[in-house]
Design an enzyme around this catalytic site. Structure first.
Site, mmCIF file in Angstrom:
data_model
loop_
_atom_site.group_PDB
_atom_site.id
_atom_site.type_symbol
_atom_site.label_atom_id
_atom_site.label_comp_id
_atom_site.label_asym_id
_atom_site.label_seq_id
_atom_site.Cartn_x
_atom_site.Cartn_y
_atom_site.Cartn_z
ATOM 1 N N GLY A 18 21.648 8.109 0.542
ATOM 2 C CA GLY A 18 20.537 7.198 0.808
ATOM 3 C C GLY A 18 19.364 7.469 -0.119
ATOM 4 O O GLY A 18 19.401 8.328 -0.996
ATOM 5 N N CYS B 94 6.062 10.047 6.583
ATOM 6 C CA CYS B 94 5.421 9.952 5.264
ATOM 7 C C CYS B 94 3.924 9.636 5.328
ATOM 8 O O CYS B 94 3.120 10.236 4.612
ATOM 9 C CB CYS B 94 6.128 8.901 4.413
ATOM 10 S SG CYS B 94 6.450 7.354 5.253
ATOM 11 N N HIS C 298 2.055 5.409 -0.593
ATOM 12 C CA HIS C 298 1.334 4.827 0.541
ATOM 13 C C HIS C 298 -0.171 4.984 0.311
ATOM 14 O O HIS C 298 -0.637 6.060 -0.079
ATOM 15 C CB HIS C 298 1.702 5.543 1.833
ATOM 16 C CG HIS C 298 3.081 5.230 2.342
ATOM 17 N ND1 HIS C 298 3.889 4.284 1.775
ATOM 18 C CD2 HIS C 298 3.788 5.741 3.395
ATOM 19 C CE1 HIS C 298 5.025 4.227 2.456
ATOM 20 N NE2 HIS C 298 5.002 5.095 3.430
#
Lengths: 348, 348, 348, 348
Positions: free
Chosen positions: C11, C148, C241
């Site tokens: 992934g 995160c 982010h």
């Protein structure tokens, strides 16, 4: 170490020059020029730095000067990232003042005595330098590299041209926004959109490609004798031009021959092991959906061209199709000039 | 009013059918089918509506049924937005059950007795219906429209083919993400990137185009006899496919002749004044940087194709280049099927 | 060299683990697990590699095995990039089998005996390991890192909490699409759009932040006692982010104090000079329009948090506002687990 | 029909004025002004039209004049889309010359005798016009609307302020690129990125909001007495500002009360049934991931604000959180001025 300067050092290509020349084994940046507005400022204060990397420490405190050979002292090579109209005026002055000008500007590219060079493709055109110096009475000289989309294309055409001969080439580009400079493409023009036009791009690709593949007989360059037709488009990609290429060959070929030709292709920069030379100028991707600009633009530190979807085209008699991706501000601009300078520095 | 159903009504193209059929003067949507998972639910509860327009009030409460002709009552026409593999199984059942199937799926397009039709281009192919019904013993029938990128291309080729004859065509596409369905293209694949491959798209464009321009002799269609070569690419555009077209003509032409040919072009839908027919199937943009997908995709309510940058190409003997933009989910999908149905409803 | 494995190696986060562990001075990747479908294949054949960097040569030929401790031999540490529901089942098995599990999954984060750790923030919580092993009878153990968006936030809150005490925190995020996995956000959802919702993200940020800043008394962690309220949004950014932070402090402060606090902030990883530790965990940008995700996400090799626009907020009594950017799949995921493992490897 | 003019008619907001006034039942555009460079040209030749809709036929041939009241004849109302610095000079001249100026510029907004009005929120402030005319000796007058992000916010605050009273408001915006004008945001700044800063935007939102909700006592406006703190960010969206709102109320409330308050909210434009008034100024979306800018910006023809994710916030004592989306160049600019003019035209 050779002292080098950068003309137009605050723009997008100027910034790439600085980034690529940081830690260069042979060149040391000692002079930076920009517009009158910036002259006199520390580089860090003059520039709006737009690259993800940082301004090298050794560059920050260099005082920017005007683009005038009088202001640029003790420099052997200048890299030109000037806008074309400025380049037309300034570059000859630097050459006259004895400097070697490695230019990314289009102004002087098609002058008959100015070499337009991609080191892997036509290094022999550098012999025009002597003719240029003689004719113009310059101690220095100007050498140019082609337009960003031309470079990527011609690097893939060169081995095919040599091995199979080319009858005609159709190219449709999908070009990154950085090619237009930082403020060149408004976001309103490109979000959920594309722009199917780039001023003068098609003309440059069509003429420069044939000039690069042209024969130099010791006096002048005779352009290659086949047709190149292009359609150029801007898409929502930051860096990396993608080109869909359709070629009609003169000679028969199999797809595997083409792959072999790309894999085997090495030029003088590879033989001389120049610092910025990619190990393989053309890298083949076998995945069905590659190359892609974001994934492949940094191949060979941004100096290699990635090629994929190599397949036959049955509409032309001996037709070939493929996709290529090349980094437009590295291999297609600053890196191209630097590789030219490395080659000159090595062989002249 | 004719009662119509939509097969595969919850997907992206299914939603476009519903949007375009709202307030239709002749068709009233009375049946909606979807997968077993959705069957039994109100449409509003079954669908994840992804269009900017709202679900028409008259549709919200329709109970979705399975894609089975037994479940679809009192309907004369069904529009098929089924995935190809489902369409191959389901569409013949609906035709057998006596319904007229106007399909956007690719499954049956190349069957010799199934008309593949763009009403402005080859309405005479609809005569295959009689042959189809006889051969298969069906009371209903299937009529199909081509792939989204084929439709836009062939609408511009038709007038040129008739007037100047075509020797070969090269096309490079820049296609919108909606063409792959709502979940088809991950954002990770397309932000600051493009994907130079779309599965089976090149094959469809190359075969369907020649079939659409083929001759129908009352028995079967003989494909047009020229070459079409394509390279298909996905770019960060929501709706609207852009295509860079290079054509070699058989006959001499001037650019103004081509423009006149595009401007004069009207088909049967225009003559019959069909509800969804654009006034001009091909609209010329004279700006140097148009057509653009976001700006021009809604031309003619999304049913016209915009063409620009019409210029000569000197590499082919009688070469022409232009850019086109067409809306891929309206003219290229749901609207195409609806126009087919409108034509059938009018003339049969 | 310590042999390490990666659970869920194919992934997006699994790929980041592989990229970050290439050339690691202390850890050598010797085992890779994935779903049954991938087990038995060479890693290169099992993965759809989506990073711009290439698969390290040493990894390509490793045979992928199922996520089962019996299949993972001679490994001391396993990094878990498993989906939460799989992690809940698999991670305890690996811990029971004696391995040290450094997990990025959310499954076990809020278990009272499982340390949730950011090495710069609460390394002392690692003492829970002994309690965990005793209680569960495991030879190995599980240590987790937070979500995160929590990590980036808490790294900036830590020095402020220690120096000025915090009364409440409001955070509005603008999160990158990579946080949802490669197929998580369709391009149709994010081109010319944003999605103002991320499932469970707000809850994680609100609970994990207080747990990370909580007191460990040798037995258990008592969450910090202030309020955190968040609103989480997905925007068209690939990685990185961005968070707009509003804080009400308990104590008086000046903006310069805050800057000093950020600049001075060093944690145990910096003191121990751990391999993946950024020199400065929090980096201040003084430009009025920074930090920006594309420009600043790679700060400290993606392990530092960039902070800018530090200014007073007059609506709260002792109010502070700033913007932060952190790399969500490096510092916010794979890099976080690796730093946890480096710390454990050093001190235990 | 009332003759109206548009000041600054070639820019982005100017174009929206033209689009929105096409087919207006009460206003007919008869005058267009722009810079000296455009004066004297037909509008179609002077403008680079950037909207998806087409230039209305009735507008194309209007000759653009300079922004000078002498040049603007027989016009009762002028809409101002001028840059702020030009507006400061020109708007008073038009008012002095007897015209009613409905301005979208920020220049005069905070003048104590110039009404800053959102018709649903504070129509009573229009009584300042009489004071303005008396004080300045003007026959005409100036009325302004607030900044785009303020309008959307204040439309949702108004019903809450009236019903529950507000203690403080925190807002984090994600604003569309069109807010900066066509050339305002380079694509290099916004592809795979966001910019967490918009010049003067936070200040405008913080002051204008309180002014709009202020009390007018017949003489002057006393600003509302609560705190507004904002953080403003630019994201890759073409049109439609999204705002994450956190509110601390003075009074107790339930989420259902808030929804009722939004649903019930109607202002004077709704009661008077003004042409551009949306039926519901605030529209509630119940989906967990709405409102989204691309999906919801055209709600109420771009004149309504969509609100979703209405939920309690436990960090404030009586805390509320929600997301809003409003169209920044329709409701937030041109449409706002037009609604002001419609109200004035109706009641004065």
């Amino acid at each position: 170490m050779v002292n080098v300067g950068i003309l137009g050092a605050t723009g997008m290509v100027g910034q790439r020059f600085i980034e690529l020349l940081a830690n260069h084994p042979d060149f040391e940046v000692t002079a930076l020029t920009a517009s009158t507005r910036s002259a006199g400022k520390r580089y860090e204060d003059a520039v709006t730095w737009n690259l993800e990397s940082k301004i090298p420490e050794s560059i920050k405190d260099i005082t920017v000067v005007e683009t005038d050979p009088q202001q640029v002292k003790d420099v052997e090579i200048v890299f030109s990232a000037l806008p074309s109209e400025n380049a037309a005026v300034a570059e000859p002055k630097f050459a006259k003042a004895g400097m070697k000008v490695a230019s990314n500007a289009s102004a002087m590219r098609m002058e008959p005595d100015v070499p337009l060079v991609v080191p892997e493709v036509n290094p022999e055109h550098l012999d025009l330098i002597e003719i240029q110096q003689k004719k113009r009475g310059w101690d220095g000289f100007i050498v140019t590299n082609p337009n960003c989309s031309t470079i990527a294309l011609v690097m893939t055409l060169k081995p095919l041209y040599d091995q199979f001969n080319i009858k005609r080439v159709y190219v449709s580009t999908m070009q990154a926004v950085s090619g237009a400079g930082y403020n060149g493409v408004p976001s309103m023009a490109i979000v959920d959109n594309l722009v199917p036009f780039i001023g003068e791009e098609e003309e440059k690709m069509e003429t420069e490609t044939l000039h690069l593949l042209g024969d130099f007989d010791g006096e002048s360059v005779t352009d290659a004798n086949f047709g190149v037709s292009t359609s150029c488009h801007r898409v929502a990609v930051l860096d990396g031009h993608t080109e869909a290429v359709f070629i009609e060959m003169q000679n028969d070929f199999e797809v595997d021959d083409v792959k072999q030709s790309f894999s085997d292709f090495k030029g003088l920069p590879q033989k001389l092991n120049l610092h910025s030379a990619p190990k393989n100028p053309v890298v083949i991707r076998e995945e069905e959906n590659r190359p892609q600009p974001r994934m492949d633009r940094m191949e060979g530190n941004g100096m290699a061209v990635s090629v994929g979807r190599i397949r036959k085209d049955d509409v032309f008699d001996k037709g070939l199709k493929y996709i290529l991706v090349g980094h437009n501000t590295i291999r297609g601009a600053a890196g191209a000039s630097i590789l030219n300078a490395e080659l000159i520095n090595e062989i002249m």
